[in-house]
Scaffold this motif. Structure first.
Motif, mmCIF file in Angstrom:
data_model
loop_
_atom_site.group_PDB
_atom_site.id
_atom_site.type_symbol
_atom_site.label_atom_id
_atom_site.label_comp_id
_atom_site.label_asym_id
_atom_site.label_seq_id
_atom_site.Cartn_x
_atom_site.Cartn_y
_atom_site.Cartn_z
ATOM 1 N N ALA A 19 -28.096 -14.144 -33.144
ATOM 2 C CA ALA A 19 -27.506 -15.111 -32.207
ATOM 3 C C ALA A 19 -26.831 -16.245 -32.971
ATOM 4 C CB ALA A 19 -28.572 -15.654 -31.262
ATOM 5 N N GLY A 20 -27.434 -16.681 -34.059
ATOM 6 C CA GLY A 20 -26.811 -17.704 -34.896
ATOM 7 C C GLY A 20 -25.516 -17.222 -35.511
ATOM 8 N N ARG A 21 -25.493 -15.967 -35.936
ATOM 9 C CA ARG A 21 -24.267 -15.372 -36.488
ATOM 10 C C ARG A 21 -23.175 -15.315 -35.426
ATOM 11 N NH1 ARG A 21 -20.296 -13.850 -39.571
ATOM 12 N NH2 ARG A 21 -19.688 -11.682 -39.474
ATOM 13 N N GLY A 22 -23.534 -14.865 -34.232
ATOM 14 C CA GLY A 22 -22.554 -14.782 -33.149
ATOM 15 C C GLY A 22 -22.008 -16.141 -32.774
ATOM 16 N N LEU A 23 -22.885 -17.131 -32.695
ATOM 17 C CA LEU A 23 -22.449 -18.481 -32.345
ATOM 18 C C LEU A 23 -21.593 -19.082 -33.450
ATOM 19 C CD1 LEU A 23 -22.718 -20.550 -30.098
ATOM 20 C CD2 LEU A 23 -24.706 -21.467 -31.283
ATOM 21 N N GLY A 24 -21.970 -18.826 -34.701
ATOM 22 C CA GLY A 24 -21.185 -19.335 -35.825
ATOM 23 C C GLY A 24 -19.778 -18.763 -35.852
ATOM 24 N N VAL A 25 -19.650 -17.461 -35.651
ATOM 25 C CA VAL A 25 -18.326 -16.824 -35.628
ATOM 26 C C VAL A 25 -17.519 -17.339 -34.447
ATOM 27 C CG1 VAL A 25 -17.149 -14.616 -35.244
ATOM 28 C CG2 VAL A 25 -19.011 -14.759 -36.873
ATOM 29 N N LEU A 26 -18.165 -17.479 -33.320
ATOM 30 C CA LEU A 26 -17.471 -17.946 -32.128
ATOM 31 C C LEU A 26 -16.962 -19.376 -32.300
ATOM 32 C CD1 LEU A 26 -16.745 -17.000 -29.283
ATOM 33 C CD2 LEU A 26 -18.860 -18.037 -28.495
ATOM 34 N N LEU A 27 -17.767 -20.236 -32.861
ATOM 35 C CA LEU A 27 -17.357 -21.624 -33.056
ATOM 36 C C LEU A 27 -16.318 -21.761 -34.170
ATOM 37 C CD1 LEU A 27 -20.741 -23.504 -32.630
ATOM 38 C CD2 LEU A 27 -18.839 -23.362 -31.016
ATOM 39 N N SER A 42 -18.567 -11.734 -32.113
ATOM 40 C CA SER A 42 -19.601 -12.536 -31.452
ATOM 41 C C SER A 42 -20.325 -11.726 -30.384
ATOM 42 C CB SER A 42 -18.988 -13.777 -30.813
ATOM 43 O OG SER A 42 -18.513 -14.635 -31.806
ATOM 44 N N ALA A 43 -19.578 -10.958 -29.615
ATOM 45 C CA ALA A 43 -20.201 -10.119 -28.585
ATOM 46 C C ALA A 43 -21.138 -9.097 -29.215
ATOM 47 C CB ALA A 43 -19.130 -9.425 -27.748
ATOM 48 N N ALA A 44 -20.734 -8.535 -30.352
ATOM 49 C CA ALA A 44 -21.588 -7.575 -31.052
ATOM 50 C C ALA A 44 -22.874 -8.244 -31.527
ATOM 51 C CB ALA A 44 -20.834 -6.960 -32.231
ATOM 52 N N ALA A 45 -22.755 -9.436 -32.082
ATOM 53 C CA ALA A 45 -23.944 -10.144 -32.569
ATOM 54 C C ALA A 45 -24.870 -10.517 -31.412
ATOM 55 C CB ALA A 45 -23.524 -11.385 -33.347
ATOM 56 N N PHE A 46 -24.300 -10.997 -30.318
ATOM 57 C CA PHE A 46 -25.136 -11.358 -29.162
ATOM 58 C C PHE A 46 -25.795 -10.126 -28.545
ATOM 59 C CE2 PHE A 46 -22.323 -15.275 -28.709
ATOM 60 C CZ PHE A 46 -23.260 -16.106 -29.301
ATOM 61 N N SER A 47 -25.082 -9.012 -28.480
ATOM 62 C CA SER A 47 -25.673 -7.770 -27.957
ATOM 63 C C SER A 47 -26.793 -7.289 -28.866
ATOM 64 C CB SER A 47 -24.613 -6.681 -27.825
ATOM 65 O OG SER A 47 -23.652 -7.030 -26.881
#
Length: 176
Positions: A19-27, A42-47
């Protein structure tokens, strides 16, 4: 039981990391227009985070079932996790148990060599974890393909030029 105790912390930390990776990429990349690979990544990391969190919940259900099965004393026979409502007679013949990790389930083994799955893990855990893991793989693959330049020199969706797009080939390199 030791293997199960080692898996639980891993599957409790991994969702937070994903989740941290997804949020970091998204931001970092996802807020600008046209950053499709960032959104997909980000969607892949959150999934993946959701899939591992759900699997961790299933592991916790299994751990509770194992603790109940290993607990001795009064009311220990037949094994408590093997007492499935409506199948009480079947539980009288249970001699041992095992744990399957894919799919997650607590298996009661009977005297005659048969076995059955106790209802220790809720029915939605395995299908939902599988669906989320597949979504993570598909969106991760789509992000990788969207971020890669095409072979014909067309830039990638994120604007990355093709590897040979800057190289001059032919008579143009000499200035002719």
């Amino acid at each position: 039981m030791l293997f199960l105790l080692l898996l639980i912390p891993v599957f409790l930390v991994l969702p937070l990391a994903l989740a941290g990776r997804g949020l970091g990429v998204l931001l970092r990349d996802g807020l600008r227009r046209g950053a499709h690979p960032a959104w997909l990544s980000s969607a892949a990391a959150f999934s993946g985070a959701a899939a591992t969190a759900l699997y961790a919940c299933g592991l916790l259900f299994i751990a509770v079932a194992v603790l109940e099965a290993e607990d001795g004393g009064t009311d220990a026979s037949p094994l408590r996790p093997c007492r499935v409502p409506g199948r009480e007679e079947r539980a009288q013949h249970v001699v041992d148990y095992s744990v399957d990790y894919l799919p997650l389930r607590f298996v009661c083994e009977t005297k005659d060599g048969g076995s059955y799955s106790a209802e220790a893990v809720p029915g939605y855990v395995n299908p939902a974890a599988l669906a989320l893991a597949l979504a993570a793989v598909v969106t991760g693959g789509a992000a990788a393909l969207a971020g890669r330049p095409a072979a014909d020199g067309t830039p990638a969706a994120d604007g990355t030029p093709a590897a040979d797009a800057t190289r001059v080939v032919g008579p143009e390199r000499d200035g002719r």
